[in-house]
Design a protein around this motif. Structure first.
Motif, mmCIF file in Angstrom:
data_model
loop_
_atom_site.group_PDB
_atom_site.id
_atom_site.type_symbol
_atom_site.label_atom_id
_atom_site.label_comp_id
_atom_site.label_asym_id
_atom_site.label_seq_id
_atom_site.Cartn_x
_atom_site.Cartn_y
_atom_site.Cartn_z
ATOM 1 N N GLU A 232 0.826 -1.201 0.000
ATOM 2 C CA GLU A 232 0.000 0.000 0.000
ATOM 3 C C GLU A 232 0.867 1.261 0.000
ATOM 4 O O GLU A 232 0.573 2.244 -0.683
ATOM 5 C CB GLU A 232 -0.926 -0.016 1.211
ATOM 6 C CG GLU A 232 -1.932 -1.160 1.161
ATOM 7 C CD GLU A 232 -2.732 -1.279 2.441
ATOM 8 O OE1 GLU A 232 -2.239 -0.835 3.495
ATOM 9 O OE2 GLU A 232 -3.842 -1.820 2.401
ATOM 10 N N LEU A 243 -5.434 5.307 -1.819
ATOM 11 C CA LEU A 243 -5.796 4.069 -2.502
ATOM 12 C C LEU A 243 -7.270 3.752 -2.382
ATOM 13 O O LEU A 243 -7.781 2.900 -3.085
ATOM 14 C CB LEU A 243 -4.993 2.891 -1.916
ATOM 15 C CG LEU A 243 -3.479 3.036 -2.013
ATOM 16 C CD1 LEU A 243 -2.812 1.822 -1.419
ATOM 17 C CD2 LEU A 243 -3.049 3.231 -3.449
ATOM 18 N N THR A 249 -7.153 1.893 3.201
ATOM 19 C CA THR A 249 -6.956 0.979 2.086
ATOM 20 C C THR A 249 -7.365 -0.415 2.479
ATOM 21 O O THR A 249 -7.313 -0.801 3.643
ATOM 22 C CB THR A 249 -5.479 0.953 1.666
ATOM 23 O OG1 THR A 249 -4.728 0.493 2.752
ATOM 24 C CG2 THR A 249 -4.999 2.314 1.253
#
Length: 265
Positions: A232, A243, A249
């Protein structure tokens, strides 16, 4: 009471006094240099094993708490600059902070100086990827410190105790043979005492094996979380955008983590 009763009681008391006291103390007193050395080795193994268990257990507890604190701050931060400022002000005390600090610094360093050295060759993403891999290797090595010692103790302590038992039985049988008394009461006591060493070896090995398995599993779980965070973080540094919604995320699937997984030793 008949006159023969006092004589019988006195004879039984004399017989009991004549029989040597059996047990751990008697076994140690009758052991030679080899037997006492094996016992000393088992004691050292036990002390070392419990010291590692306590140290690793406390370290893992602190690492887990600090990691949760950093991840909570990281995903609620408004930008990587805020994360970098927090790290610069308070330092890093957990694997996730260590990884984030090096990755952010790598991107800033490459943006400022470019590929000035061989280790910085390639694009900014290549340099950040290599940095993340290096940090993952460092964290994996740090997590595995002491595990080899625990595994060695768990694997060898029973055999050290068994060797002490075999050595004790050998000397007991030699002594019985020289005395010429092969009755059960003369054999069972010394042989039973020699089995104490096997029990001590198992008592040393069992905690080491249990702790090794528990610590290994905890390290494997932490390694998987580090892999996910590394993926990530790399994507975030490469894209320069969140994201997912709300700055959080989702955990990526396993195949996407493979390029960031450090090679097994």
């Amino acid at each position: 009471m008949t006159p023969a009763a006092p004589d019988l009681a006195a004879s039984a008391a004399t017989l009991i006094e004549a029989v040597p006291a059996m047990g751990f103390g008697h076994f140690i007193a009758q052991s030679d240099v080899v037997g006492k050395s094996l016992l000393a080795i088992l004691i050292v193994m036990s002390v070392l094993s419990w010291a590692l268990i306590l140290i690793k257990g406390l370290t893992q507890l602190l690492r887990r708490q600090r990691s949760e604190q950093f991840l909570g701050f990281f995903w609620n931060a408004r930008s990587l600059d805020e994360v970098a400022a927090e790290i610069g002000a308070h330092g890093v005390r957990d694997p996730f902070g260590h990884l984030a600090a090096h990755a952010i610094h790598a991107r800033q360093h490459h943006a400022k100086y470019g590929a000035a050295k061989l280790e910085e060759a390639g694009s900014a993403q290549d340099f950040v990827t290599r940095t993340i891999k290096k940090v993952l290797d460092e964290e994996t090595t740090r997590l595995e410190n002491g595990l080899t010692t625990l595994a060695t103790i768990g694997a060898t302590a029973p055999f050290v105790g068994l060797f002490g038992t075999v050595w004790g039985v050998y000397h007991a049988l030699v002594a019985i043979g020289m005395s010429g008394a092969g009755t059960l009461d003369k054999v069972a006591g010394p042989v039973g005492e020699a089995l104490i060493m096997t029990g001590i070896g198992l008592a040393v090995a069992i905690p080491a094996v249990v702790a090794y398995n528990a610590i290994t599993r905890s390290n494997r779980v932490l390694g998987a979380r580090l892999d996910a965070f590394a993926f990530e973080l790399l994507t975030f540094l490469s894209m320069g955008s969140p994201l997912a919604e709300n700055g959080r995320t989702a955990t990526p699937v396993a195949p996407a983590l493979q390029p960031l997984r450090p090679a097994a030793a």
